[in-house]
Design a protein around this motif. Structure first.
Motif, PDB file in Angstrom:
ATOM      1  N   THR A 270      -3.577  12.928  -3.132  1.00  0.00           N
ATOM      2  CA  THR A 270      -3.316  12.988  -4.439  1.00  0.00           C
ATOM      3  C   THR A 270      -4.565  13.365  -5.449  1.00  0.00           C
ATOM      4  OG1 THR A 270      -3.791  10.423  -4.616  1.00  0.00           O
ATOM      5  CG2 THR A 270      -1.359  11.243  -4.517  1.00  0.00           C
ATOM      6  N   ARG A 271      -5.856  12.859  -5.001  1.00  0.00           N
ATOM      7  CA  ARG A 271      -6.876  13.228  -5.465  1.00  0.00           C
ATOM      8  C   ARG A 271      -7.342  14.586  -5.456  1.00  0.00           C
ATOM      9  NH1 ARG A 271     -13.199  11.145  -3.631  1.00  0.00           N
ATOM     10  NH2 ARG A 271     -14.094  12.695  -4.905  1.00  0.00           N
TER      11      ARG A 271
ATOM     12  N   ARG B  93       5.732   2.386 -11.153  1.00  0.00           N
ATOM     13  CA  ARG B  93       5.134   1.001 -11.208  1.00  0.00           C
ATOM     14  C   ARG B  93       5.070   0.759 -12.568  1.00  0.00           C
ATOM     15  NH1 ARG B  93      -1.122  -0.959  -9.544  1.00  0.00           N
ATOM     16  NH2 ARG B  93      -0.614  -3.088  -9.307  1.00  0.00           N
TER      17      ARG B  93
ATOM     18  N   SER C  74      -2.032  10.288   2.425  1.00  0.00           N
ATOM     19  CA  SER C  74      -2.502   9.502   1.206  1.00  0.00           C
ATOM     20  C   SER C  74      -3.831   9.494   0.383  1.00  0.00           C
ATOM     21  CB  SER C  74      -2.769   8.016   1.867  1.00  0.00           C
ATOM     22  OG  SER C  74      -3.689   8.113   2.900  1.00  0.00           O
TER      23      SER C  74
ATOM     24  N   LEU D  85       1.991  16.014  -6.916  1.00  0.00           N
ATOM     25  CA  LEU D  85       2.067  14.595  -7.534  1.00  0.00           C
ATOM     26  C   LEU D  85       3.302  13.823  -8.047  1.00  0.00           C
ATOM     27  CD1 LEU D  85      -1.190  15.400  -9.624  1.00  0.00           C
ATOM     28  CD2 LEU D  85      -1.105  14.040  -7.539  1.00  0.00           C
TER      29      LEU D  85
ATOM     30  N   ASP E 173       2.100   6.936  -6.850  1.00  0.00           N
ATOM     31  CA  ASP E 173       0.885   7.780  -7.037  1.00  0.00           C
ATOM     32  C   ASP E 173       1.577   9.180  -6.859  1.00  0.00           C
ATOM     33  OD1 ASP E 173      -1.459   7.846  -7.888  1.00  0.00           O
ATOM     34  OD2 ASP E 173      -2.594   8.238  -5.603  1.00  0.00           O
ATOM     35  N   VAL E 174       2.559   9.317  -6.012  1.00  0.00           N
ATOM     36  CA  VAL E 174       3.045  10.717  -6.068  1.00  0.00           C
ATOM     37  C   VAL E 174       4.488  10.829  -6.586  1.00  0.00           C
ATOM     38  CG1 VAL E 174       1.880  11.198  -3.843  1.00  0.00           C
ATOM     39  CG2 VAL E 174       4.388  10.120  -3.847  1.00  0.00           C
TER      40      VAL E 174
ATOM     41  N   LYS F 288       0.742  -1.223   0.066  1.00  0.00           N
ATOM     42  CA  LYS F 288       0.084   0.110   0.020  1.00  0.00           C
ATOM     43  C   LYS F 288       0.842   1.465  -0.036  1.00  0.00           C
ATOM     44  CE  LYS F 288      -3.997  -2.014   2.247  1.00  0.00           C
ATOM     45  NZ  LYS F 288      -5.155  -1.915   3.359  1.00  0.00           N
TER      46      LYS F 288
ATOM     47  N   LEU G 101       2.464   1.607  -3.542  1.00  0.00           N
ATOM     48  CA  LEU G 101       1.470   2.310  -4.490  1.00  0.00           C
ATOM     49  C   LEU G 101       1.424   3.698  -4.042  1.00  0.00           C
ATOM     50  CD1 LEU G 101      -1.323  -0.759  -4.239  1.00  0.00           C
ATOM     51  CD2 LEU G 101       0.186  -0.003  -6.082  1.00  0.00           C
ATOM     52  N   PHE G 102       1.248   4.158  -2.922  1.00  0.00           N
ATOM     53  CA  PHE G 102       1.162   5.463  -2.587  1.00  0.00           C
ATOM     54  C   PHE G 102       2.312   6.125  -3.242  1.00  0.00           C
ATOM     55  CE2 PHE G 102       1.930   8.821   0.851  1.00  0.00           C
ATOM     56  CZ  PHE G 102       1.523  10.014   0.246  1.00  0.00           C
TER      57      PHE G 102
ATOM     58  N   ARG H   3      -5.092  16.392  -7.931  1.00  0.00           N
ATOM     59  CA  ARG H   3      -5.532  16.240  -9.367  1.00  0.00           C
ATOM     60  C   ARG H   3      -6.771  17.229  -9.729  1.00  0.00           C
ATOM     61  NH1 ARG H   3      -3.879  10.432  -8.242  1.00  0.00           N
ATOM     62  NH2 ARG H   3      -1.946  10.109  -9.704  1.00  0.00           N
TER      63      ARG H   3
END
Length: 296
Positions: free
Chosen positions: A253-254, A60, A250, A195, A54-55, A47, A50-51, A257
């Motif tokens: 990011t949304r 990945r 966490s 981001l 994401d930033v 997790k 993945l975070f 965006r």
């Protein structure tokens, strides 16, 4: 003192690990290696990775895994753990104690020094910073200090967001609203930087300022000084309680965006759509920060 959530905490520790081991850009970072080194199971490590992807700290690649997107030496360490600067740590501990109702009434610099294990010089610098940010003020006569009126409850925080939903969405519809091209470009870059690592790497105070100034910039484009003054006051009042939310990164990011999408809508001339989107954006953030289980 408040602590980051598990994903943010492990992500921060993994950044430290990659820096300590001197990983270069493109290095393969495996879940098992990270889990073994951090002495945690692979599920929370995944997790966190993945975070980080994401930033923009990890890349990945499907069927291959995670790879470092830049030299680890370029990754600075955020103020999320006990290793932070002693004055910075005391600053946020005071904020947490005030918002949590554990610090009330007037106080002296000596009280701060004793309670938060600071030297008199350190206590003076912490209070000077809080005074500069309009969080505390000297009592009449100069004897002692007291907190300014700031938000310290969930309900007040929720009301602040509802107020902002009205004011900020209306600001975009003001007849004098004009896009500041230079400001839009600057804030677009800041949101894109979030981001690409800054969501995790920026100190709490700086992260708050990036996002608060984004909203102030939008309202400032309305040309209505009264609306801008109202939003600036809300940002001052909510600073302490917002600091608490910066320890969980966490979800940000949304938010970044959505800020970029908002800029796109405005620059495309879709102002009414942008106004509605901003209203919904603030309402969503309000639900996250003031819903059940988010008591101050």
């Amino acid at each position: 003192m408040s602590r980051p959530n598990l994903t943010t905490s492990i992500a921060t520790r993994l950044v430290d690990l990659m820096r300590r081991t001197g990983l270069a850009e493109g290095a393969h970072v495996t879940e098992q290696w990270a889990a073994d080194a951090l002495e945690v199971s692979r599920t929370p490590v995944r997790k966190a990775m993945l975070f980080l992807a994401d930033v923009g700290i990890l890349d990945r690649i499907p069927n291959r895994g995670f790879f470092l997107a830049r030299d680890a030496s370029a990754l600075t360490r955020p103020d999320l753990t006990d290793g932070e600067d002693v004055e910075q740590a005391a600053y946020f501990e005071i904020a947490d104690d005030y918002v949590g109702g554990r610090f009330t009434g007037s106080f002296t610099a000596a009280d701060i020094s004793r309670r938060y294990r600071l030297t008199p010089r350190q206590a003076g610098r912490v209070l000077a910073r809080m005074e500069a940010e309009d969080l505390v003020r000297r009592k009449t006569g100069g004897r002692g200090w007291e907190f300014q009126h700031v938000m310290a409850t969930v309900e007040a925080h929720a009301q602040s967001y509802r107020f902002r939903m009205i004011v900020e969405s209306a600001a975009l519809l003001e007849p004098g609203f004009t896009v500041d091209t230079e400001a839009f470009a600057r804030h677009r870059q800041q949101q894109e930087d979030l981001l690409h690592g800054d969501i995790l790497l920026l100190p709490r105070a700086e992260l708050f300022q990036v996002n608060a100034s984004f909203h102030e910039m939008l309202v400032g484009c309305s040309g209505n000084q009264f609306l801008l003054d109202a939003v600036r006051r809300q940002n001052r009042l909510r600073r302490l309680i917002e600091y608490r939310h910066q320890i969980d990164r966490s979800r940000l990011t949304r938010q970044a965006r959505e800020h970029l999408h908002l800029l796109d809508l405005i620059e495309d001339g879709r102002i009414e759509e942008a106004s509605a989107f901003l209203h919904q954006h603030l309402d969503t953030v309000r639900e996250i920060k003031t819903g059940p289980g988010h008591g101050a």
